[in-house]
Design an enzyme around this catalytic site. Structure first.
Site, short mmCIF file in Angstrom:
data_model
loop_
_atom_site.label_atom_id
_atom_site.label_comp_id
_atom_site.label_asym_id
_atom_site.label_seq_id
_atom_site.Cartn_x
_atom_site.Cartn_y
_atom_site.Cartn_z
N HIS A 235 0.83 -1.21 0.00
CA HIS A 235 0.00 0.00 0.00
C HIS A 235 0.87 1.26 0.00
O HIS A 235 0.54 2.25 0.65
CB HIS A 235 -0.95 0.01 1.21
N ASP A 266 3.12 -3.53 -7.29
CA ASP A 266 2.82 -2.12 -7.03
C ASP A 266 3.71 -1.62 -5.90
O ASP A 266 3.53 -2.01 -4.75
CB ASP A 266 1.33 -2.00 -6.65
#
Length: 336
Positions: A235, A266
């Protein structure tokens, strides 16, 4: 618009929220949550950058490849690039408010589509955050909504809205279980069990993505419950201090689940060579966060499209210089 103009405009519009540093490594903004930084010491954000930087690329030019192909087929759609926009929200409380939530997500989705890519859209403490993403999805005809780990009924309601909007897929932001901003605004989120996630998988015919996988065990669980994809992500370093970087854990996760589930990575991708490294470490595609934000604030949809096209061109050049004819040819031999 050139990149310097876009970054200068973004720095001006996001003053007090993002410095748009020449090297975005999480050090100047450590602890700035809400804001653009990593939680507490910022080490999880910093680790994303440093773990990726540890890898180097093997230069290979004794081959006959002259036009590498960056085309990616995913979820019955074809894209010209494996580089996508990450789900990004909080234009008002994280980014300064120079763009409304609707304007921001519209820039992301429209810019991504123009570049032959796609934007994930997000969820947040205000209902208009998720609905703005759905509106942008309807407008462009492309998008993947990612839902925070709310109550089961709330998630199911949002899945239904995603289906009605014509989403390519839908995802659960499982690593948002302890988001500070959600808690501050009175929206309960929390961990989800294997059985709850399997129930959500059976609830929808859309491909289901679990975002926030950082261990081999949870990657294997995602495969077992029938999810179509995972996002290996911490995140952006914003939910737990002290985690390893994505590039630290990606190879072992891929070793266990490659071929059984689609893998996004990510965390810390700042250019096309970073994307090449992630693909070489086993990801099928990558998500880009903070550069997408600067591009939207500094250049609107055009800026986002320009950023994605530039990264894809850098990736294509990296493939040329490492002997990779297409995305399937990018593997660990690229890594030094």
């Amino acid at each position: 618009m050139d990149e310097k103009q876009i970054r200068d405009r973004a720095r001006e519009k996001m003053q007090g929220y993002c410095r748009v540093c020449p090297q975005c490594n999480g050090k100047a903004c450590a602890g700035e949550v809400p804001g653009m930084g990593g939680l507490l010491t910022g080490s999880a954000f910093i680790n994303n950058i440093e773990s990726l930087a540890m890898y180097h690329i093997n230069l290979r030019t004794m081959h006959q490849i002259d036009e590498p192909d960056t085309t990616l087929k995913m979820f019955n759609h074809t894209f010209s690039s494996p580089i996508f926009v990450a789900p990004l929200t909080g234009a008002s409380y994280n980014m300064g408010g120079a763009l409304t939530e609707a304007e921001f997500v519209s820039c992301l989705t429209e810019g991504a589509k123009e570049a032959g890519s796609l934007a994930f859209t997000g969820d947040g403490a205000e209902d208009e955050i998720y609905t703005a993403g759905l509106d942008a999805l309807r407008s462009t005809g492309l998008g993947i909504p990612i839902i925070k780990p709310r109550s089961m009924d709330s998630i199911k309601e949002r899945i239904g809205q995603a289906e009605a909007a014509g989403a390519v897929a839908v995802g659960i932001d499982i690593d948002g279980a302890g988001l500070v901003t959600m808690a501050m605004k009175g929206h309960p989120v929390g961990p989800k069990t294997f059985y709850q996630l399997r129930e959500l998988k059976s609830f929808t015919k859309l491909p289901l993505i679990l975002k926030g996988i950082m261990t081999v065990q949870e990657a294997e669980m995602a495969v077992e419950m029938g999810a179509e994809a995972i996002v290996v992500s911490n995140h952006g370093g914003r939910v737990l201090d002290g985690t390893p970087g994505v590039a630290d854990v990606l190879p072992e996760i891929v070793e266990r689940v490659k071929g059984e589930i689609f893998v996004f990575a990510d965390g810390g991708v700042r250019n096309g060579i970073d994307a090449l490294k992630m693909l070489a470490l086993g990801a099928n595609a990558v998500l880009v966060g903070r550069p997408s934000i600067w591009s939207a604030f500094g250049g609107g949809a055009e800026g986002v499209g320009q950023m994605l096209e530039k990264m894809t061109a850098q990736l294509r050049h990296g493939m040329l210089m490492t002997g990779c004819v297409n995305l399937k040819a990018i593997d660990y031999h690229v890594i030094y």
